[in-house]
Design an enzyme around this catalytic site. Structure first.
Site, mmCIF file in Angstrom:
data_model
loop_
_atom_site.group_PDB
_atom_site.id
_atom_site.type_symbol
_atom_site.label_atom_id
_atom_site.label_comp_id
_atom_site.label_asym_id
_atom_site.label_seq_id
_atom_site.Cartn_x
_atom_site.Cartn_y
_atom_site.Cartn_z
ATOM 1 N N ARG A 1 7.030 11.972 21.902
ATOM 2 C CA ARG A 1 6.247 12.226 20.682
ATOM 3 C C ARG A 1 5.726 13.658 20.757
ATOM 4 O O ARG A 1 5.437 14.161 21.838
ATOM 5 C CB ARG A 1 5.023 11.297 20.606
ATOM 6 C CG ARG A 1 5.315 9.832 20.734
ATOM 7 C CD ARG A 1 5.562 9.201 19.370
ATOM 8 N NE ARG A 1 5.757 7.778 19.458
ATOM 9 C CZ ARG A 1 6.909 7.180 19.753
ATOM 10 N NH1 ARG A 1 7.977 7.916 20.000
ATOM 11 N NH2 ARG A 1 7.009 5.872 19.808
ATOM 12 N N LYS B 1 -4.069 2.218 19.122
ATOM 13 C CA LYS B 1 -3.051 3.261 19.307
ATOM 14 C C LYS B 1 -3.036 3.730 20.771
ATOM 15 O O LYS B 1 -4.023 3.590 21.498
ATOM 16 C CB LYS B 1 -3.310 4.437 18.355
ATOM 17 C CG LYS B 1 -3.337 4.047 16.869
ATOM 18 C CD LYS B 1 -1.951 3.892 16.278
ATOM 19 C CE LYS B 1 -1.985 3.349 14.861
ATOM 20 N NZ LYS B 1 -1.896 4.296 13.816
ATOM 21 N N THR C 1 0.825 -1.219 0.000
ATOM 22 C CA THR C 1 0.000 0.000 0.000
ATOM 23 C C THR C 1 0.859 1.269 0.000
ATOM 24 O O THR C 1 0.644 2.176 -0.812
ATOM 25 C CB THR C 1 -0.946 0.000 1.221
ATOM 26 O OG1 THR C 1 -1.889 -1.048 1.031
ATOM 27 C CG2 THR C 1 -1.680 1.317 1.360
ATOM 28 N N ASP D 1 6.501 12.133 10.327
ATOM 29 C CA ASP D 1 7.814 12.548 10.866
ATOM 30 C C ASP D 1 8.655 11.332 11.245
ATOM 31 O O ASP D 1 9.859 11.470 11.496
ATOM 32 C CB ASP D 1 7.656 13.525 12.048
ATOM 33 C CG ASP D 1 7.031 12.900 13.289
ATOM 34 O OD1 ASP D 1 6.525 11.757 13.213
ATOM 35 O OD2 ASP D 1 7.056 13.554 14.346
ATOM 36 N N GLU D 2 8.033 10.144 11.236
ATOM 37 C CA GLU D 2 8.815 8.941 11.564
ATOM 38 C C GLU D 2 9.831 8.587 10.478
ATOM 39 O O GLU D 2 10.697 7.738 10.704
ATOM 40 C CB GLU D 2 7.884 7.751 11.836
ATOM 41 C CG GLU D 2 7.141 7.922 13.143
ATOM 42 C CD GLU D 2 6.425 6.673 13.609
ATOM 43 O OE1 GLU D 2 7.008 5.591 13.580
ATOM 44 O OE2 GLU D 2 5.260 6.807 13.998
HETATM 45 P P1 NAD Z 1 -5.497 4.649 9.462
HETATM 46 O O1 NAD Z 1 -4.766 3.360 9.561
HETATM 47 O O2 NAD Z 1 -6.459 5.025 10.536
HETATM 48 O O3 NAD Z 1 -6.316 4.708 8.084
HETATM 49 C C1 NAD Z 1 -5.781 4.256 6.873
HETATM 50 C C2 NAD Z 1 -6.917 4.146 5.869
HETATM 51 O O4 NAD Z 1 -6.356 3.711 4.612
HETATM 52 C C3 NAD Z 1 -7.984 3.133 6.265
HETATM 53 O O5 NAD Z 1 -9.260 3.662 6.004
HETATM 54 C C4 NAD Z 1 -7.699 1.939 5.332
HETATM 55 O O6 NAD Z 1 -8.855 1.166 5.031
HETATM 56 C C5 NAD Z 1 -7.150 2.656 4.102
HETATM 57 N N1 NAD Z 1 -6.294 1.800 3.274
HETATM 58 C C6 NAD Z 1 -5.307 0.973 3.684
HETATM 59 N N2 NAD Z 1 -4.740 0.374 2.614
HETATM 60 C C7 NAD Z 1 -5.372 0.848 1.510
HETATM 61 C C8 NAD Z 1 -5.228 0.623 0.121
HETATM 62 N N3 NAD Z 1 -4.311 -0.243 -0.369
HETATM 63 N N4 NAD Z 1 -6.044 1.277 -0.730
HETATM 64 C C9 NAD Z 1 -6.987 2.136 -0.259
HETATM 65 N N5 NAD Z 1 -7.171 2.386 1.044
HETATM 66 C C10 NAD Z 1 -6.375 1.751 1.926
HETATM 67 O O7 NAD Z 1 -4.368 5.759 9.265
HETATM 68 P P2 NAD Z 1 -4.322 7.256 9.842
HETATM 69 O O8 NAD Z 1 -3.825 7.209 11.226
HETATM 70 O O9 NAD Z 1 -5.595 7.930 9.524
HETATM 71 O O10 NAD Z 1 -3.154 7.869 8.928
HETATM 72 C C11 NAD Z 1 -3.442 8.478 7.663
HETATM 73 C C12 NAD Z 1 -2.130 8.847 6.996
HETATM 74 O O11 NAD Z 1 -1.382 9.742 7.820
HETATM 75 C C13 NAD Z 1 -1.199 7.646 6.750
HETATM 76 O O12 NAD Z 1 -0.567 7.830 5.517
HETATM 77 C C14 NAD Z 1 -0.202 7.703 7.887
HETATM 78 O O13 NAD Z 1 1.026 7.139 7.498
HETATM 79 C C15 NAD Z 1 -0.095 9.213 8.074
HETATM 80 N N6 NAD Z 1 0.285 9.624 9.436
HETATM 81 C C16 NAD Z 1 -0.472 9.221 10.521
HETATM 82 C C17 NAD Z 1 -0.120 9.669 11.797
HETATM 83 C C18 NAD Z 1 -0.936 9.279 13.014
HETATM 84 O O14 NAD Z 1 -0.554 9.660 14.140
HETATM 85 N N7 NAD Z 1 -2.059 8.606 12.879
HETATM 86 C C19 NAD Z 1 0.998 10.483 11.975
HETATM 87 C C20 NAD Z 1 1.755 10.853 10.857
HETATM 88 C C21 NAD Z 1 1.370 10.422 9.591
#
Ligand code: NAD
Length: 296
Positions: free
Chosen positions: A229, A204, A105, A140-141
């Site tokens: 964090r 989480k 993904t 940021d990771e």
């Molecule tokens: P999450 O895991 O809650 O949601 C991810 C979503 O992507 C889900 O709805 C899932 O069904 C969908 N998904 C997964 N694989 C897929 C695919 N192949 N095709 C289509 N959809 C797909 O993630 P989040 O916490 O909402 O994070 C969102 C983004 O922000 C990510 O890219 C993550 O790396 C980034 N991010 C998150 C955080 C955090 O603290 N949560 C911090 C920094 C960056």
């Protein structure tokens, strides 16, 4: 005359940050029509957008961002003016247990989205291509982790990913830059710190601690709990995404932080102290008693 419609393709919009972003966009952009492309993995919950789907300005398409044919169809049908890519495998511990879905993904999926966007833009001109934006959520990771006395990460911090998750996000981050430099795809990369807020998946740190505490179960803390964090409220991330989409410079990467660095133990004890006030335990003992060092 009505406001002209703006179609925004939001991948991963049924997840934590994506669903908060969709709500923010609907509230703040009356012309926005949102198409969510989501594979609905364990982390994606369609009910997160139940009300928004009923409102008629948000449609959910179930599909994988690494499926080029599906992504092509979505571009052909909806002709978006922006892509905001939240879709990812996002849980570090899961990436250690099974890295393959993260490569699929986060790397192949982002590559596929960039490729479809590149081809799509080659068939557009004028305002349609000038105003198009590809916003990618990195993290940021990609820079590794902070020790208690380290200064915060910034855009020029070196890349030092420590997990398969972070490495896959670093690859996607580089691909976005390369697609701008090589093909002129108008990418903007955002690197938020740790988000918290409503609709977060309960594995989480913060939601897990709250749910365990309320159930009277042990709250696990890893190591000495000194991992630092920068905690960022999810609504602030949504505002930052919109700021980048509307005013950001293409080809740039931006850190998104809250200047709120706290170690895990501080966060967990703060949650416990709040629960003591809001929902005292029936045995009158403090919630802090439930915090226990976990063996990883
Ligand atoms: P999450 O895991 O809650 O949601 C991810 C979503 O992507 C889900 O709805 C899932 O069904 C969908 N998904 C997964 N694989 C897929 C695919 N192949 N095709 C289509 N959809 C797909 O993630 P989040 O916490 O909402 O994070 C969102 C983004 O922000 C990510 O890219 C993550 O790396 C980034 N991010 C998150 C955080 C955090 O603290 N949560 C911090 C920094 C960056």
């Amino acid at each position: 005359m009505g406001i002209s419609k703006e179609t925004i393709l939001v991948t991963g919009g049924c997840g934590f940050i994506g669903s908060n972003y969709v709500r923010h966009l609907l509230k703040t952009s009356p012309s926005a029509h949102i198409v969510v492309l989501d594979k609905l993995t364990y982390a994606g919950h369609r009910p997160n957008l139940e009300q928004e789907e009923k409102g008629g300005r948000c449609e959910v398409v179930v599909g994988d961002i690494a499926d080029g044919k599906k992504v092509d169809e979505v571009f052909e049908k909806y002709r978006p003016q922006s892509v905001v890519n939240f879709a990812a495998e996002s849980h570090v511990d899961r990436s250690i247990d099974e890295p393959a879905p993260f490569l699929h993904t986060n790397v192949a999926g982002t590559f596929t989205l960039l490729e479809v966007t590149r081809k799509y833009l080659s068939g557009t001109k004028g305002k349609e291509s000038e105003e198009f934006r590809f916003i990618h959520l990195s993290t940021d990771e990609v820079h590794g982790s902070l020790e208690p006395k380290d200064p915060p990460f910034c855009e020029t911090s070196t890349f030092a990913p420590n997990s398969p998750y972070a490495a896959s996000k670093a690859a996607a981050d580089h691909l976005c830059r390369a697609y701008y430099r090589t093909y002129g795809v108008p990418t903007i990369v955002l690197r938020p710190s740790n988000n918290f807020g409503p609709y977060q998946f309960p594995e989480k740190l913060i939601p897990l601690a709250i749910l365990r505490a309320i159930a009277g179960e042990k709250i696990p803390i890893y190591g000495d709990g000194k991992q630092v964090r920068d905690w960022l409220y999810v609504e602030d991330t949504a505002r930052a995404v919109e700021a980048a989409r509307n005013k950001g410079c293409v080809g740039e990467a931006y850190q998104i932080g809250a200047d709120a660095e706290k170690d895990n133990r501080t966060v967990l004890t703060a949650i416990c102290d709040l629960l003591d006030q809001l929902r005292p335990r029936s045995n009158q003992k403090p919630y802090r008693d439930l915090i226990e060092t976990a063996v990883s």
